[in-house]
Design a protein around this motif. Structure first.
Motif, PDB file in Angstrom:
ATOM      1  N   ASP A 275      -7.041   2.566  -4.895  1.00 60.57           N
ATOM      2  CA  ASP A 275      -7.380   3.455  -5.764  1.00 60.57           C
ATOM      3  C   ASP A 275      -8.337   4.413  -5.415  1.00 60.57           C
ATOM      4  O   ASP A 275      -9.559   4.596  -5.939  1.00 60.57           O
ATOM      5  N   GLU A 276      -8.262   5.066  -4.075  1.00 65.57           N
ATOM      6  CA  GLU A 276      -9.276   5.932  -3.593  1.00 65.57           C
ATOM      7  C   GLU A 276      -8.713   7.384  -3.137  1.00 65.57           C
ATOM      8  O   GLU A 276      -7.599   7.116  -2.580  1.00 65.57           O
ATOM      9  N   SER A 277      -9.505   8.032  -3.236  1.00 61.49           N
ATOM     10  CA  SER A 277      -8.945   9.370  -2.737  1.00 61.49           C
ATOM     11  C   SER A 277     -10.015   9.994  -1.698  1.00 61.49           C
ATOM     12  O   SER A 277     -11.322   9.512  -1.695  1.00 61.49           O
TER      13      SER A 277
ATOM     14  N   GLU B 149      -5.881  12.640   0.527  1.00 59.95           N
ATOM     15  CA  GLU B 149      -4.793  11.964   0.588  1.00 59.95           C
ATOM     16  C   GLU B 149      -5.306  10.733  -0.265  1.00 59.95           C
ATOM     17  O   GLU B 149      -6.526  10.793  -0.721  1.00 59.95           O
ATOM     18  N   ARG B 150      -4.547  10.350  -1.119  1.00 58.88           N
ATOM     19  CA  ARG B 150      -4.577   9.087  -1.904  1.00 58.88           C
ATOM     20  C   ARG B 150      -3.975   7.866  -1.622  1.00 58.88           C
ATOM     21  O   ARG B 150      -2.881   7.700  -1.369  1.00 58.88           O
ATOM     22  N   ASP B 151      -5.002   6.808  -1.849  1.00 59.54           N
ATOM     23  CA  ASP B 151      -4.439   5.507  -1.266  1.00 59.54           C
ATOM     24  C   ASP B 151      -4.460   4.811  -2.718  1.00 59.54           C
ATOM     25  O   ASP B 151      -5.437   4.430  -3.503  1.00 59.54           O
ATOM     26  N   THR B 152      -3.259   4.115  -3.306  1.00 62.72           N
ATOM     27  CA  THR B 152      -3.084   3.760  -4.306  1.00 62.72           C
ATOM     28  C   THR B 152      -3.430   2.190  -4.438  1.00 62.72           C
ATOM     29  O   THR B 152      -3.750   1.578  -5.288  1.00 62.72           O
ATOM     30  N   ARG B 153      -3.334   1.653  -3.054  1.00 67.09           N
ATOM     31  CA  ARG B 153      -3.821   0.177  -3.189  1.00 67.09           C
ATOM     32  C   ARG B 153      -5.200  -0.221  -3.652  1.00 67.09           C
ATOM     33  O   ARG B 153      -5.769  -1.009  -4.328  1.00 67.09           O
TER      34      ARG B 153
ATOM     35  N   ASP C 191       0.916  -1.137  -0.089  1.00 66.10           N
ATOM     36  CA  ASP C 191       0.050   0.224  -0.188  1.00 66.10           C
ATOM     37  C   ASP C 191       0.980   1.243  -0.044  1.00 66.10           C
ATOM     38  O   ASP C 191       1.936   1.214   0.888  1.00 66.10           O
ATOM     39  N   LEU C 192       0.437   2.344  -0.978  1.00 64.29           N
ATOM     40  CA  LEU C 192       1.143   3.632  -0.561  1.00 64.29           C
ATOM     41  C   LEU C 192      -0.053   4.953  -0.695  1.00 64.29           C
ATOM     42  O   LEU C 192      -0.730   4.800  -1.421  1.00 64.29           O
ATOM     43  N   ILE C 193       0.196   5.515   0.355  1.00 63.06           N
ATOM     44  CA  ILE C 193      -0.759   6.631   0.749  1.00 63.06           C
ATOM     45  C   ILE C 193       0.059   7.879   0.571  1.00 63.06           C
ATOM     46  O   ILE C 193       1.200   8.079   1.260  1.00 63.06           O
TER      47      ILE C 193
END
Length: 405
Positions: A283-285, A277-281, A92-94
């Motif tokens: 795909d959510e903002s 913030e953006r959660d890449t895992r 996960d990358l936030i």
């Protein structure tokens, strides 16, 4: 330039030395170092929360999933990035941004910057006050030097007079025209003058050394000119005496006032944070909103600061009143010094006339030489006293100028 001129000049004035001390004084070096402190604080406050990158990392074992999970976070001001490594495809990358609205309006560092600027001004007045004290000490030493120098000059002239008259009295004594006591009275006066001159010359050398040690000014092989102040603007200088102390107290009061202003704001304004913030895992903002505010909180520090502000106002008002009284005292002292110099000058002229008359009476055989020597001693005493009074007056005018500049 002033230092180099003094180094090569054979004659220097009190003004020259006062200009020199502005450059050679350790007070200036201390002030420059103090300025570096406030400059460092200014840079620190301006960086605010963008002062370096904050990083953290940790690993823990998840017993449910039976895997190690590593989390790392890096923050730079309002920006952050957070990564989670699960040792499986679900890494996960936030990343995001979080702004404190309260600090955007007015932050602690905004207040600190204002206080830092005020502190710069307070430090400047402290420096000016320290330099004032050192310059007054220099004026006093210069005055003492000139007093001794002139006393030596007067007494050397008197010694030369006695030596020439001693030769005449010796001949008169050899011829039996005068008793021995008259010759002895002159000889004792001459010997006393020689002792006094020798001591004064020794003291003068000591003062030269003090110039070097106290003020880093070398006056060896230099001639110090007479103290000649500017009397025309004396009232203007007196009117501004004490302003350094008063302004410093006013600035210190403003610093306390700024403390109270920020404390009031900090207590009344809630902490309000707004972030994105953006959660890449997944795909959510998402938007993050946080608000916090203590209720019924009694701030003892704020109350104490309010009390300090009232105390500072009392100190400032008292200083203003004391300064008004000090100016009256200075004007009185100045008038007394003028009076004392004029009186001693008149007495010195009178004693000189008396001495001349006594010499004439002695040459006519009306009095003995003991009376002449008594008159001579009185004349010498008043001649020295009136010159010292003149130096005290002139140096006091310089002190007024320094205190009021």
């Amino acid at each position: 330039l002033t230092v180099s001129i003094i180094s090569y000049a054979e004659e220097v004035t009190l003004d020259n030395l006062l200009d020199t001390i502005n450059e050679t004084s350790y007070r200036k070096q201390m002030y420059e170092l103090e300025m570096k402190k406030t400059e460092a604080l200014e840079k620190f406050y301006k960086l605010d929360n963008y002062n370096g990158i904050k990083g953290s990392a940790g690993t823990e074992y998840d017993t449910d999933e039976q895997v190690y999970k590593t989390t790392g976070r890096a923050e730079f001001g309002d920006l952050y990035i957070e990564g989670k490594k699960n040792h499986n495809p679900k890494n996960d990358l936030i990343f995001g941004i979080n702004k404190n609205i309260k600090n955007m309006i007015f932050s602690a560092n905004d207040s600190n910057l204002l206080k830092n600027d005020l502190q710069k001004e307070a430090d400047r007045y402290t420096f000016l006050k320290n330099m004032e004290a050192q310059k007054i000490a220099l004026i006093g030493l210069y005055r003492d030097y000139k007093n001794i120098e002139f006393e030596i000059k007067i007494k050397r002239n008197g010694l030369n007079t006695l030596k020439s008259e001693e030769k005449m009295l010796e001949k008169s004594y050899e011829l039996g025209a005068i008793p021995k006591i008259e010759l002895q009275s002159l000889q004792y006066s001459r010997k006393n003058l020689e002792i006094e001159i020798q001591t004064l010359e020794h003291n003068l050398e000591k003062i030269k050394t003090r110039f070097l040690y106290d003020f880093k000014i070398d006056i060896s092989n230099k001639t110090l000119k007479n103290i000649v102040p500017n009397y025309t603007e004396i009232e203007d200088y007196i009117s501004t005496i004490g302003y350094k102390d008063i302004e410093k107290l006013r600035i210190e009061k403003d610093i306390i006032k700024e403390n109270i202003r920020y404390m009031n704001y900090d207590n009344k304004m809630p902490d309000l944070s707004l972030g994105l913030e953006r959660d890449t895992r997944i795909d959510e903002s998402r938007v993050v909103l946080k608000i916090s505010k203590p209720l019924f909180y009694y701030d003892a520090a704020l109350e104490n600061e309010k009390t300090s502000y009232k105390q500072q106002e009392i100190l400032l008002n008292q200083k203003v009143e004391e300064n008004a009284a000090e100016k009256i005292k200075i004007e009185t002292t100045y008038a007394d010094y003028i009076k004392e110099y004029r009186v001693l000058k008149n007495k010195a002229e009178l004693e000189k006339n008396k001495y001349d008359i006594k010499k004439l009476e002695y040459s006519l055989g009306k009095i003995n030489y003991l009376e002449v020597m008594e008159s001579f001693d009185d004349y010498m005493e008043y001649e020295v006293s009136q010159e010292k009074a003149k130096n005290v007056l002139n140096s006091y005018v310089y002190e007024i100028m320094v205190r009021g500049e």
